[in-house]
Design a protein around this motif. Structure first.
Motif, PDB file in Angstrom:
ATOM      1  N   GLN A 137      42.139  63.390  15.291  1.00  0.00           N
ATOM      2  CA  GLN A 137      43.061  62.441  14.656  1.00  0.00           C
ATOM      3  C   GLN A 137      43.894  63.133  13.585  1.00  0.00           C
ATOM      4  O   GLN A 137      45.086  62.869  13.443  1.00  0.00           O
ATOM      5  CB  GLN A 137      42.296  61.251  14.078  1.00  0.00           C
ATOM      6  CG  GLN A 137      41.745  60.345  15.161  1.00  0.00           C
ATOM      7  CD  GLN A 137      40.692  59.367  14.663  1.00  0.00           C
ATOM      8  OE1 GLN A 137      40.107  59.544  13.591  1.00  0.00           O
ATOM      9  NE2 GLN A 137      40.424  58.344  15.458  1.00  0.00           N
ATOM     10  N   ARG A 141      47.951  63.478  13.554  1.00  0.00           N
ATOM     11  CA  ARG A 141      48.678  63.011  12.367  1.00  0.00           C
ATOM     12  C   ARG A 141      49.559  64.128  11.804  1.00  0.00           C
ATOM     13  O   ARG A 141      50.722  63.916  11.489  1.00  0.00           O
ATOM     14  CB  ARG A 141      47.669  62.523  11.325  1.00  0.00           C
ATOM     15  CG  ARG A 141      48.201  61.579  10.307  1.00  0.00           C
ATOM     16  CD  ARG A 141      47.130  60.933   9.416  1.00  0.00           C
ATOM     17  NE  ARG A 141      45.955  61.757   9.130  1.00  0.00           N
ATOM     18  CZ  ARG A 141      44.761  61.599   9.708  1.00  0.00           C
ATOM     19  NH1 ARG A 141      44.563  60.653  10.592  1.00  0.00           N
ATOM     20  NH2 ARG A 141      43.747  62.377   9.377  1.00  0.00           N
ATOM     21  N   ASP A 145      53.537  63.737  11.679  1.00  0.00           N
ATOM     22  CA  ASP A 145      54.124  63.633  10.338  1.00  0.00           C
ATOM     23  C   ASP A 145      54.765  64.931   9.864  1.00  0.00           C
ATOM     24  O   ASP A 145      55.245  65.003   8.746  1.00  0.00           O
ATOM     25  CB  ASP A 145      53.044  63.228   9.319  1.00  0.00           C
ATOM     26  CG  ASP A 145      52.426  61.872   9.642  1.00  0.00           C
ATOM     27  OD1 ASP A 145      53.001  61.106  10.430  1.00  0.00           O
ATOM     28  OD2 ASP A 145      51.349  61.591   9.095  1.00  0.00           O
ATOM     29  N   GLU A 150      49.477  66.818   4.208  1.00  0.00           N
ATOM     30  CA  GLU A 150      48.211  66.583   4.901  1.00  0.00           C
ATOM     31  C   GLU A 150      47.167  67.564   4.395  1.00  0.00           C
ATOM     32  O   GLU A 150      47.469  68.600   3.847  1.00  0.00           O
ATOM     33  CB  GLU A 150      48.387  66.762   6.411  1.00  0.00           C
ATOM     34  CG  GLU A 150      49.311  65.735   7.031  1.00  0.00           C
ATOM     35  CD  GLU A 150      48.766  64.326   6.959  1.00  0.00           C
ATOM     36  OE1 GLU A 150      47.556  64.118   7.106  1.00  0.00           O
ATOM     37  OE2 GLU A 150      49.570  63.421   6.717  1.00  0.00           O
TER      38      GLU A 150
END
Length: 152
Positions: A137, A141, A145, A150
């Protein structure tokens, strides 16, 4: 390792693609006796979870082109798995819905696909499975993004 290339055994992207291909092949193998493909199954599953999706929404969710999904939807309609109105209430969208036959076929396919997932995860503890989900995940992401901000 080649002089210019990447060592594929150490390329996470390559390993993800290889695992994706192995998963798809295993799913196709268990779905074939049911007269389905992975795309067919994905379409039925999407409609079960979100009835009334359009051709474009289904195509995005199943990772295929609109044209491919349109052909599949016509086939599913002809076979009695899906219904769509003959005319669009608004614009050009013809929302699709599962029929009772489609739900029954989806139930059988779900059992088959779940057996593949169980086999895939068999060598992992519950903690390892949870960590794998978290990591995947996070990778998704980061790519969606752009990876800005992150990290854990």
């Amino acid at each position: 390792m080649s002089q210019e290339g990447v060592d594929l055994d150490k390329s996470l992207g390559y390993l993800l693609k290889e695992s994706s291909s192995a998963l798809r092949a295993s799913m196709e193998e268990v779905l074939r006796p049911l007269g389905m493909s992975v795309t067919h199954y994905s379409c039925l599953e999407l409609l079960a979870q979100r009835p009334g999706l359009s051709n474009s929404e289904l195509a995005r969710g199943a990772f295929v082109t609109r044209q491919t999904m349109n052909v599949l939807l016509k086939s599913l309609e002809r076979d009695g798995d899906v219904t769509r109105p003959t005319e669009a209430a608004v614009g050009k969208v013809l929302p699709a819905r599962l029929t009772p036959r489609g739900r029954e076929r989806l139930e059988k396919a779900t059992v088959a696909v779940r057996s593949v997932e169980v086999r895939m995860l068999a060598g992992m503890s519950s903690a390892d499975q949870a960590e794998a989900f978290r990591i995947l995940q996070g990778l998704i992401r980061s790519l969606r993004d752009g990876g800005v901000g992150e990290g854990d």
